[in-house]
Write a protein that holds these residues in place. Structure first.
Motif, PDB file in Angstrom:
ATOM      1  N   UNK A  67       0.833  -1.208   0.000  1.00  0.00           N
ATOM      2  CA  UNK A  67       0.000   0.000   0.000  1.00  0.00           C
ATOM      3  C   UNK A  67       0.863   1.251   0.000  1.00  0.00           C
ATOM      4  N   UNK A  68       1.918   1.261   0.826  1.00  0.00           N
ATOM      5  CA  UNK A  68       2.804   2.420   0.886  1.00  0.00           C
ATOM      6  C   UNK A  68       3.452   2.685  -0.464  1.00  0.00           C
ATOM      7  N   UNK A  69       3.929   1.631  -1.116  1.00  0.00           N
ATOM      8  CA  UNK A  69       4.590   1.808  -2.408  1.00  0.00           C
ATOM      9  C   UNK A  69       3.609   2.174  -3.513  1.00  0.00           C
ATOM     10  N   UNK A  70       2.355   1.759  -3.370  1.00  0.00           N
ATOM     11  CA  UNK A  70       1.340   2.141  -4.353  1.00  0.00           C
ATOM     12  C   UNK A  70       0.984   3.620  -4.224  1.00  0.00           C
ATOM     13  N   UNK A  71       1.093   4.159  -3.014  1.00  0.00           N
ATOM     14  CA  UNK A  71       0.717   5.553  -2.766  1.00  0.00           C
ATOM     15  C   UNK A  71       1.872   6.523  -2.966  1.00  0.00           C
ATOM     16  N   UNK A  72       3.107   6.065  -2.824  1.00  0.00           N
ATOM     17  CA  UNK A  72       4.244   6.978  -2.926  1.00  0.00           C
ATOM     18  C   UNK A  72       4.360   7.503  -4.357  1.00  0.00           C
ATOM     19  N   UNK A  73       4.779   8.753  -4.490  1.00  0.00           N
ATOM     20  CA  UNK A  73       5.023   9.346  -5.804  1.00  0.00           C
ATOM     21  C   UNK A  73       6.513   9.517  -6.045  1.00  0.00           C
ATOM     22  N   UNK A  74       7.347   9.105  -5.098  1.00  0.00           N
ATOM     23  CA  UNK A  74       8.794   9.301  -5.208  1.00  0.00           C
ATOM     24  C   UNK A  74       9.478   8.047  -5.739  1.00  0.00           C
ATOM     25  N   UNK A  75      10.720   8.230  -6.167  1.00  0.00           N
ATOM     26  CA  UNK A  75      11.496   7.141  -6.761  1.00  0.00           C
ATOM     27  C   UNK A  75      11.869   6.076  -5.743  1.00  0.00           C
ATOM     28  N   UNK A  76      12.299   6.473  -4.556  1.00  0.00           N
ATOM     29  CA  UNK A  76      12.768   5.522  -3.547  1.00  0.00           C
ATOM     30  C   UNK A  76      11.669   4.586  -3.078  1.00  0.00           C
ATOM     31  N   UNK A  77      11.980   3.293  -3.017  1.00  0.00           N
ATOM     32  CA  UNK A  77      11.027   2.299  -2.557  1.00  0.00           C
ATOM     33  C   UNK A  77      11.034   2.216  -1.032  1.00  0.00           C
ATOM     34  N   UNK A  78       9.949   1.664  -0.481  1.00  0.00           N
ATOM     35  CA  UNK A  78       9.791   1.514   0.959  1.00  0.00           C
ATOM     36  C   UNK A  78       9.648   0.030   1.289  1.00  0.00           C
ATOM     37  N   UNK A  79      10.429  -0.447   2.243  1.00  0.00           N
ATOM     38  CA  UNK A  79      10.241  -1.792   2.768  1.00  0.00           C
ATOM     39  C   UNK A  79       9.868  -1.687   4.240  1.00  0.00           C
ATOM     40  N   UNK A  80       9.259  -2.748   4.767  1.00  0.00           N
ATOM     41  CA  UNK A  80       8.804  -2.772   6.162  1.00  0.00           C
ATOM     42  C   UNK A  80       9.336  -4.037   6.817  1.00  0.00           C
ATOM     43  N   UNK A  81       9.811  -3.914   8.053  1.00  0.00           N
ATOM     44  CA  UNK A  81      10.417  -5.054   8.749  1.00  0.00           C
ATOM     45  C   UNK A  81      10.156  -4.964  10.246  1.00  0.00           C
TER      46      UNK A  81
END
Length: 443
Positions: free
Chosen positions: A165-179
């Motif tokens: 969901x976070x990566x679908x909403x982000x408009x920036x190049x950098x990806x987000x991971x969760x741990x």
């Protein structure tokens, strides 16, 4: 065969009745006349759900990729339990699309889900070490340990969905991971990811009316480019690194400027460029953020984004947040203390960045399409080279040395807005940053 699949000798869902050749969720088009062959109606069932229905009904469907060859390939949702009989290992499998009552014990050779198996044993060994100071699994797991592994598997699913969901909403190049390898906490509730300020009631952002006419904003700035027009210095070098002293404002080129996207005076507006990880800290500080890439000194990292509210509204909310021990209010007091950014419910990845008395991020006030000095954008730049895997932090009570009159205009009183009494009243909140220069209290 997909990574999470297994060949079940006795497939789950053994009942024969209750299914027809018409798959659930597919609407039926009716009419007395006319050709409906070109009509299409959006299906409420997902692709995976339709595949599960085909397997339950033992139907082949080329359009869904279900054939006689893979009809009895069932996907492993997660592993619930483990036992070893003689030298044979067995796993209790929760099948995707089937209730818990249809879970089955399967020998290891039936399972092709290598990643799920590795993660199951990693979680098992870590919990055995925590509970019994040993990592070798017993032949049978006690119920409490099996229940923990199920809860951990469900948590991982929830975190993966949140990550998507976070990566679908982000408009920036950098990806987000969760741990989260620390506890069983899942995604935070009531948090909405946004990429730019959300403007509160009664507040207006005035768009800039003019832009620069430069052919080359760095090397041939006409009239000093946008910074010069505002009587300030050009902020960046040719590598996009900030070269201004902390406290001085950054004026970037805007939507009215003649220059294009690659202009060296467009840095913050391009958004987060690094892959970052939201992770659970193991020292009681909740969630934190670490970089997955090396970040050079003076490079832009992220903006502090949230809902813009008035100082009066910040005071009201701050009294509530203070009772909850929350610190998400950031004063926009570049020239006067009128507005505040609240990232408690609406924010970006900066919502999860922790405090440190020895931070690796520095705050700068940035102006792009809105030149109202009461409403700057808050940008974080690296104070030094930050290694991959290092946590990102900033000082919630960052003060800028008053070298000159300009630098005294920036005071990042994060989390102080709206606290009981005066908006700047300091509350004794214990600091857990653990650095040698720790002040022991946030405020």
């Amino acid at each position: 065969m997909g990574e999470g699949f297994a060949v079940a000798k006795t497939p789950p869902g053994r009942g024969e009745g209750g299914f027809s050749n018409r798959r659930a969720g597919l609407p039926r088009v009716q009419g007395k006349r006319g050709d409906f062959s070109s009509c299409s109606v959006c299906c409420k069932s997902s692709w995976n759900q339709l595949q599960d229905l085909c397997r339950l009904a033992k139907l082949s469907c080329p359009a869904l990729g279900i054939s006689k060859r893979n009809l009895y390939d069932f996907e492993v949702e997660y592993l619930c339990d483990y036992k070893k009989i003689r030298e044979q290992e067995y796993y209790l499998v929760k099948w995707r699309g089937y209730p818990d009552s249809e879970s089955t014990w399967e020998p290891r050779q039936n399972l092709k889900c290598v990643r799920i198996l590795k993660q199951f044993h990693k979680d098992l060994e870590r919990e055995l070490l925590r509970r019994h100071q040993r990592s070798k699994p017993p032949r049978h797991l006690d119920p409490s340990l099996a229940n923990y592994l199920v809860q951990k598997a469900k948590q991982r699913r929830a975190l993966r969905r949140w990550e998507q969901e976070l990566n679908a909403k982000r408009s920036h190049l950098g990806r987000i991971t969760v741990e989260n390898e620390v506890d069983l906490d899942g995604p935070p509730r009531a948090f909405v990811y946004i990429n730019e300020y959300r403007v509160g009631e009664g507040i207006t952002l005035n768009q800039v009316a003019v832009g620069c006419e430069c052919q080359d904003c760095l090397w041939a700035p006409a009239g000093g480019c946008c910074p010069g027009a505002s009587l300030h210095k050009f902020a960046y070098n040719d590598q996009g690194q900030v070269r201004l002293r902390a406290g001085l404002p950054i004026y970037e080129c805007n939507s009215r400027c003649r220059c294009g996207y690659d202009c060296p005076n467009r840095v913050v507006q391009k958004g987060i460029r690094y892959d970052l990880c939201i992770f659970r800290t193991d020292d009681g500080r909740g969630w934190g953020v670490r970089t997955l890439e090396k970040i050079r000194k003076n490079s832009f990292v992220m903006e502090y984004v949230g809902e813009i509210i008035t100082s009066e509204e910040a005071e009201r909310r701050g009294q509530i947040y203070d009772r909850q021990g929350a610190t998400y209010l950031f004063d926009l007091d570049y020239v006067e203390d009128v507005y505040t950014v609240d990232a408690a419910y609406y924010g970006n990845i900066s919502h999860f960045v922790n405090h440190s008395c020895d931070p690796n991020l520095q705050v700068y006030n940035v102006f792009i399409d809105n030149l109202d000095e009461r409403l700057p954008r808050i940008a974080f730049f690296a104070t030094r080279t930050i290694r991959a895997g290092e946590e990102l932090t900033f000082d919630y009570n960052m003060q800028v040395d008053p070298v000159d009159m300009e630098s005294t205009r920036m005071d990042s009183n994060f989390g102080l807005a709206g606290l009981p009494g005066s908006p700047k009243k300091r509350v004794r909140i214990e600091c857990k940053c653990g650095t040698e220069s720790c002040r022991k209290y946030l405020f």
